[in-house]
Scaffold this active site. Structure first.
Site, PDB file in Angstrom:
ATOM      1  N   ASP A   1      -8.239   2.471  -5.729  1.00  0.00           N
ATOM      2  CA  ASP A   1      -6.951   3.334  -6.318  1.00  0.00           C
ATOM      3  C   ASP A   1      -6.476   2.236  -6.326  1.00  0.00           C
ATOM      4  OD1 ASP A   1      -4.712   4.839  -5.968  1.00  0.00           O
ATOM      5  OD2 ASP A   1      -4.555   4.570  -4.013  1.00  0.00           O
TER       6      ASP A   1
ATOM      7  N   HIS B   1       7.845   2.213  -8.917  1.00  0.00           N
ATOM      8  CA  HIS B   1       7.501   2.392  -6.884  1.00  0.00           C
ATOM      9  C   HIS B   1       7.273   0.836  -6.699  1.00  0.00           C
ATOM     10  CE1 HIS B   1       5.022   4.405  -3.609  1.00  0.00           C
ATOM     11  NE2 HIS B   1       3.941   3.346  -3.641  1.00  0.00           N
TER      12      HIS B   1
ATOM     13  N   ARG C   1      10.912  -6.145   1.253  1.00  0.00           N
ATOM     14  CA  ARG C   1      11.375  -7.516   0.790  1.00  0.00           C
ATOM     15  C   ARG C   1      12.279  -7.667  -0.001  1.00  0.00           C
ATOM     16  NH1 ARG C   1       5.771  -6.596   0.559  1.00  0.00           N
ATOM     17  NH2 ARG C   1       6.004  -6.524  -1.930  1.00  0.00           N
TER      18      ARG C   1
ATOM     19  N   GLU D   1       1.717  10.732  -2.339  1.00  0.00           N
ATOM     20  CA  GLU D   1       1.693  10.261  -3.974  1.00  0.00           C
ATOM     21  C   GLU D   1       1.303  10.691  -4.762  1.00  0.00           C
ATOM     22  OE1 GLU D   1       1.002   5.274  -1.671  1.00  0.00           O
ATOM     23  OE2 GLU D   1      -0.654   6.203  -2.752  1.00  0.00           O
TER      24      GLU D   1
ATOM     25  N   GLU E   1      -0.649  10.488  -8.153  1.00  0.00           N
ATOM     26  CA  GLU E   1      -1.383   9.814  -9.203  1.00  0.00           C
ATOM     27  C   GLU E   1      -2.156  10.845 -10.644  1.00  0.00           C
ATOM     28  OE1 GLU E   1      -3.511   6.616  -7.109  1.00  0.00           O
ATOM     29  OE2 GLU E   1      -1.860   7.024  -5.774  1.00  0.00           O
TER      30      GLU E   1
ATOM     31  N   ASP F   1      -2.816  10.507  -3.307  1.00  0.00           N
ATOM     32  CA  ASP F   1      -3.324  10.112  -2.503  1.00  0.00           C
ATOM     33  C   ASP F   1      -2.674   9.950  -1.123  1.00  0.00           C
ATOM     34  OD1 ASP F   1      -5.022   8.006  -1.388  1.00  0.00           O
ATOM     35  OD2 ASP F   1      -3.764   6.899  -1.962  1.00  0.00           O
TER      36      ASP F   1
ATOM     37  N   ARG G   1       2.290   6.678   6.218  1.00  0.00           N
ATOM     38  CA  ARG G   1       3.055   5.264   6.596  1.00  0.00           C
ATOM     39  C   ARG G   1       3.073   4.351   7.554  1.00  0.00           C
ATOM     40  NH1 ARG G   1       2.795   4.481   0.860  1.00  0.00           N
ATOM     41  NH2 ARG G   1       3.919   5.957   0.150  1.00  0.00           N
TER      42      ARG G   1
ATOM     43  N   GLN H   1       0.195   2.812   8.543  1.00  0.00           N
ATOM     44  CA  GLN H   1      -0.300   1.163   6.804  1.00  0.00           C
ATOM     45  C   GLN H   1       0.961   0.759   7.548  1.00  0.00           C
ATOM     46  OE1 GLN H   1       1.084   3.058   3.213  1.00  0.00           O
ATOM     47  NE2 GLN H   1      -0.156   1.379   2.420  1.00  0.00           N
TER      48      GLN H   1
ATOM     49  N   TYR I   1      -1.993  -2.200   7.593  1.00  0.00           N
ATOM     50  CA  TYR I   1      -1.734  -3.350   5.977  1.00  0.00           C
ATOM     51  C   TYR I   1      -3.242  -4.725   6.303  1.00  0.00           C
ATOM     52  CZ  TYR I   1       1.905  -4.968   4.361  1.00  0.00           C
ATOM     53  OH  TYR I   1       3.582  -4.785   4.441  1.00  0.00           O
TER      54      TYR I   1
ATOM     55  N   LYS J   1      -5.194   5.640   4.915  1.00  0.00           N
ATOM     56  CA  LYS J   1      -5.074   5.828   3.536  1.00  0.00           C
ATOM     57  C   LYS J   1      -6.945   6.688   3.155  1.00  0.00           C
ATOM     58  CE  LYS J   1      -2.512   4.271   0.368  1.00  0.00           C
ATOM     59  NZ  LYS J   1      -1.537   4.920  -0.474  1.00  0.00           N
TER      60      LYS J   1
ATOM     61  N   THR K   1      -7.802  12.638  -0.162  1.00  0.00           N
ATOM     62  CA  THR K   1      -7.495  12.295  -0.811  1.00  0.00           C
ATOM     63  C   THR K   1      -7.360  14.065  -1.863  1.00  0.00           C
ATOM     64  OG1 THR K   1      -7.955  10.419  -0.825  1.00  0.00           O
ATOM     65  CG2 THR K   1      -7.485  11.147  -3.403  1.00  0.00           C
TER      66      THR K   1
ATOM     67  N   THR L   1       1.306   5.083  -7.657  1.00  0.00           N
ATOM     68  CA  THR L   1       1.754   5.877  -7.291  1.00  0.00           C
ATOM     69  C   THR L   1       3.044   6.177  -8.505  1.00  0.00           C
ATOM     70  OG1 THR L   1       1.805   6.056  -5.111  1.00  0.00           O
ATOM     71  CG2 THR L   1       3.274   7.065  -6.373  1.00  0.00           C
TER      72      THR L   1
ATOM     73  N   GLU M   1       9.749   7.125  -1.317  1.00  0.00           N
ATOM     74  CA  GLU M   1      10.835   6.075  -1.832  1.00  0.00           C
ATOM     75  C   GLU M   1      12.176   7.395  -1.669  1.00  0.00           C
ATOM     76  OE1 GLU M   1       9.105   5.111  -5.837  1.00  0.00           O
ATOM     77  OE2 GLU M   1       7.610   5.778  -4.291  1.00  0.00           O
TER      78      GLU M   1
END
Length: 422
Positions: A122, A129, A138, A194, A196, A228, A232, A235, A239, A248, A252, A355, A369
């Site tokens: 992936d 995204h 950030r 997500e 995709e 996908d 969250r 994750q 991650y 994840k 899928t 995404t 989002e």
């Protein structure tokens, strides 16, 4: 690659196929289906029906068809020949009496993952995204320095890829609240989708032999939609430093029909120019032909139907509309990068694009989002809200290829319903 099979006025004797929103005669995608009380076999979608390929061969109406559709993906001349055969068979009334007995109503059939997927990777090629998610964590530096140089990706889990319509059990894992000292184990509370595209690998490459970017498009055997599913909260805790794992790999969902590059020939676009100041791709990722026609003109939609909406007879509500042109890297660039270190891709391998969000409000490809990380839940027409997915929510992804002078084609639905955690 554009020929008579793309003609907007091409006739088809299958009732309802002409002007069908997904599967007119100009599409003819391959898939694996089971008629009622029978085993899986390869077929082609046409209108609201499926025509059985192996039965056509037995009746002398088609050339030999491999039972494994990965062979069709891997052999471009075979794939093109089969598509032309089906176009002739389904477009000429003279063949109707002989071929019509091998049509099955799609609504009566089970659809499967079309090939045995050996490996799944992936990517993270949707820049809008990546920027939006980066800003949540950030704000001053949403994109890491490597993003515009390297098609970012990770290896996923092929065993948990399911076809449209399969239920998705809410995953459990380690969760750590921001104000907690230690994690706990439990069901994800921030389950997301997500939006995709899936890229099916056709011909592979030998281990140690990279795929040149100029040839990479020839290694793509088809496309599908891909959801996908993402936990969250799992994750966020797991991650770092190596990336997604349990957040994840639990599921899928893909649309079950392989839409071929040949069917999509009228819907090629030039790759969007990079903004001023962005670095040019390194030479191993740059090809003039790919830049001129390597993107896809696809309109993408995500809709939701909650349990309360179903009970009230309400139609699914559109959450997002995006376009495949928003990908920062072309599918061919993803293939070339994946194999650039000598990694051997094999027929039937699957790549996710990442995404695909757009720059406008309402074009986001995830609830992360749309709800700004859960801070602003999305309002639904019946008064419900969603920051993340709840049990019994159903997500529907769809795609439509449209271009002036050509018949529109689609991918069929990519649907999954969330069940409670075990």
């Amino acid at each position: 690659m554009i020929d008579a099979t793309h003609a907007a006025d091409a006739a088809c004797w299958v009732p309802g196929a002409e002007g069908h929103p997904d599967f007119p005669i100009q599409n003819l995608p391959f898939g694996l289906f089971s008629p009622p009380n029978e085993g899986p076999r390869p077929g082609v979608a046409i209108g609201d029906a499926i025509i059985e390929l192996t039965a056509l061969v037995a009746a002398g109406l088609a050339q030999q068809v491999p039972a494994d559709l990965a062979v069709v993906l891997a052999t471009q001349p075979l794939r093109q020949s089969l598509r032309r055969q089906m176009f002739q068979l389904l477009g000429d009334d003279r063949y109707r009496p002989a071929a019509e007995p091998y049509l099955h109503a799609a609504a009566d059939c089970a659809l499967h993952v079309p090939v045995r997927i050996g490996d799944y990777s992936d990517f993270y090629a949707g820049i809008h995204h990546a920027v939006a998610v980066g800003k949540l964590f950030r704000p001053d530096n949403p994109l890491l320095p490597n993003y515009k140089y390297v098609p970012i990706g990770y290896h996923g889990r092929a065993s948990s890829i399911v076809a449209s319509g399969a239920d998705i059990v809410r995953p459990c894992g380690q969760l750590k609240a921001l104000d907690a000292e230690t994690p706990v184990f439990g069901p994800s509370q921030r389950l997301d989708f997500e939006l995709e595209l899936g890229v099916w690998i056709g011909p592979g490459n030998a281990m140690g032999q990279p795929i040149p970017i100029a040839n990479a498009a020839q290694h793509i055997g088809g496309y599908c939609l891909l959801n996908d599913w993402s936990a969250r909260d799992l994750q966020a805790w797991e991650y770092q430093p190596l990336g997604p794992f349990l957040a994840k790999n639990f599921a899928t969902t893909i649309s079950p029909w392989i839409v071929t590059p040949e069917a999509l020939a009228p819907f090629r676009l030039a790759q969007a120019p990079r903004p001023d100041g962005d670095p040019a791709p390194l030479p191993y990722l740059w090809d003039e032909t790919d830049q001129a026609s390597g993107a896809l003109k696809l309109d993408l939609t995500v809709a939701i139907q909650t349990e309360a909406m179903r009970a009230a007879g309400l139609a699914p509500h559109v959450l997002s509309r995006s376009e495949a042109r928003h990908l920062y890297w072309t599918p061919a660039q993803l293939v070339a990068h994946h194999a650039s270190n000598g990694c051997n891709l094999r027929p039937g391998d699957l790549l996710g694009t990442g995404t695909i969000s757009g720059p406008e409000d309402g074009s986001q490809g995830s609830l992360l989002e749309l709800s700004m990380g859960g801070k602003k839940p999305v309002s639904l027409p019946n008064g419900e809200t969603r920051a993340f997915l709840q049990d019994q929510d159903t997500l529907i992804l769809s795609a439509r290829a449209c271009a002036e002078g050509y018949a529109s084609i689609g991918f069929g639905p990519c649907v999954g319903r969330i069940l409670p955690a075990v």
